[in-house]
Enzyme design. Structure first.
Site, PDB file in Angstrom:
ATOM      1  CG  HIS A  46      -1.658   1.271   1.428  1.00  0.00           C
ATOM      2  ND1 HIS A  46      -1.273   2.195   2.372  1.00  0.00           N
ATOM      3  CD2 HIS A  46      -2.738   1.793   0.806  1.00  0.00           C
ATOM      4  CE1 HIS A  46      -2.092   3.230   2.328  1.00  0.00           C
ATOM      5  NE2 HIS A  46      -2.980   3.013   1.386  1.00  0.00           N
ATOM      6  CD  GLU A  49      -2.616   2.631  -3.497  1.00  0.00           C
ATOM      7  OE1 GLU A  49      -3.282   3.680  -3.345  1.00  0.00           O
ATOM      8  OE2 GLU A  49      -2.896   1.560  -2.928  1.00  0.00           O
ATOM      9  CG  HIS A  50       0.165   6.320  -0.444  1.00  0.00           C
ATOM     10  ND1 HIS A  50      -0.349   7.452   0.141  1.00  0.00           N
ATOM     11  CD2 HIS A  50      -0.763   5.342  -0.249  1.00  0.00           C
ATOM     12  CE1 HIS A  50      -1.534   7.188   0.672  1.00  0.00           C
ATOM     13  NE2 HIS A  50      -1.800   5.895   0.456  1.00  0.00           N
ATOM     14  CD  GLU A 126      -4.695   5.473   3.471  1.00  0.00           C
ATOM     15  OE1 GLU A 126      -5.471   4.763   2.799  1.00  0.00           O
ATOM     16  OE2 GLU A 126      -3.535   5.756   3.099  1.00  0.00           O
TER      17      GLU A 126
END
Length: 410
Positions: A46, A49-50, A126
């Site tokens: 994840h 992905e950022h 997040e």
């Protein structure tokens, strides 16, 4: 018609022409996610992905955003337990620009150390936002209760403690090991002719596999355990999990219909009994998650702490009635028609076609026509669903709870 092309390096391209629209969707699908992580690097998929949006050898993060904004396009990405996807939707005339932007991010992201630290803070926020949403995080808790130390029990976002130590070198190593050609599918759908396949191949068809890891996965064991968390909330958030079916199981369409009858719609048994008849919850539903070799059926309900025991009993009564009496012909017919409608409506956009084709190629390697899927849905009958009910809804279930006292009253 869906066409498939395999490049010389093993990367696959799937293409579906939709000449009645003026848009195009392009997705780069990678067969990796939190399932391929360990406790030591959990969250790296994840986080990566950022970082793909934070600068390449030729573009800053702002310039990447401007690349898509100036053509009126949309670009985004997401990570799941078994795959990651980077995608763009643009006007058909700008498809090559979008493809260039995605390929630049894929091959030339630099993972700058300053950007790395800034983006870690973004992901930490997040995670905090997710922690402040108990009706979301209780599902992660259920995965942990159901799968224990197996990687399917790990959260997709990871944790601050682990991500703090993630380095630029680790990101580059993860890309080398998992973003390999045979692990990648580029899916395109929209008003594009077949020559666009060659454009994809020019950009993705020649890089090499330099992986140093074995990508074999282990099938998880399902545990009937309970995990609770004490949190200052107005509601108690409850999840009950049952061992489900894999994405390739022959009973998958029977389970989709069963889930719709149980808690997948407003006319479902759980919604009608828990919310409409007893007023115990605002949110009550069920869903099924299919993985390559396993699956998880989840029932969720949120209610006041003083009603938690009654909510649990009502869910159990609903399940027992299903097991003892089975489904009705009316429920079956309604669910079949609802599922067919949802399926056809979901395929009306280029983005949904691209997603369906990319995921099918990545996980299944096959593509079924709409007529074939409709035929499978129509073949579901009472006997098949009732047999599935008896096989799946047994005493072996997992439980997760987030509430103000963190205690199970049952």
């Amino acid at each position: 018609m869906i066409k498939k092309y395999t490049c010389s390096n093993g990367l696959r391209i799937v293409y579906e022409a939709i000449p009645t629209v003026r848009s195009a969707a392009i997705g780069v699908w990678i067969h990796t996610g939190s399932r391929y992580e360990t406790e030591e690097n959990n969250g790296i998929s994840h986080f990566l992905e950022h970082m793909f949006f934070k600068g390449t050898k030729t573009k800053s993060a702002r310039e990447i955003a401007e690349t898509f904004d100036k053509i009126g396009g949309q670009v985004n990405a997401f990570t799941s337990k078994e795959y990651t996807c980077y995608y763009a939707k643009v006007l058909d005339e700008h498809a090559t620009v979008a493809l260039d932007g995605l390929s630049d991010m894929f091959f030339n992201s630099i993972f700058d150390k300053d950007e790395l630290e800034k983006e870690k803070n973004v992901v930490f926020e997040e995670i905090k936002m997710y922690e402040d949403t108990p009706d979301d995080i209780v599902h992660d808790l259920l995965s942990q209760a159901s799968y224990g130390s197996h990687s399917l029990g790990l959260p997709i976002l990871g944790s601050e403690q682990v991500l703090r130590d993630i380095s630029s070198e680790q990101l580059h190593d993860f890309v080398r090991d998992y973003y390999t050609p045979e692990n990648v599918v580029v899916s395109i759908a929209g008003n594009l002719d077949e020559t666009f396949i060659s454009e994809v191949e020019k950009r993705f068809g020649s890089y090499k596999n330099e992986s140093k890891v074995n990508k074999q996965i282990s099938t998880p064991f399902f545990y009937n355990k309970s995990l609770t968390r004490k949190k200052d909330t107005e509601q108690a958030h409850l999840c009950i999990g049952f061992n489900g079916l894999s994405i390739v199981d022959e009973d998958i369409y029977n389970l989709i219909i069963l889930n719709n009858i149980l808690g997948g719609s407003m006319s479902s048994r759980l919604f009608q009994e828990v919310r409409e008849q007893r007023g115990l919850a605002y949110s009550i539903y069920s869903y099924h998650t299919s993985y390559q070799d396993s699956g998880l059926i989840t029932i969720y309900g949120g209610t006041g702490n003083h009603q938690l025991n009654l909510l649990f009993d009502t869910i159990q009564e609903t399940l027992n009635q299903l097991k003892n009496e089975g489904i009705t012909q009316k429920e079956l017919n309604n669910s079949i028609e609802q599922l067919k409608g949802n399926l056809m409506l979901s395929l009306e956009s280029t983005n949904s076609r691209m997603s369906r084709n990319g995921k099918n190629e990545l996980l299944l390697g096959t593509h079924r026509s709409l007529d074939e899927m409709i035929e499978s849905i129509n073949s579901v009958n009472e006997s098949k669903v009732n047999n599935l009910i008896k096989n799946l809804f047994n005493d072996e279930y997992s439980v997760s709870l987030i509430s103000s006292d963190g205690k199970l009253p049952f």
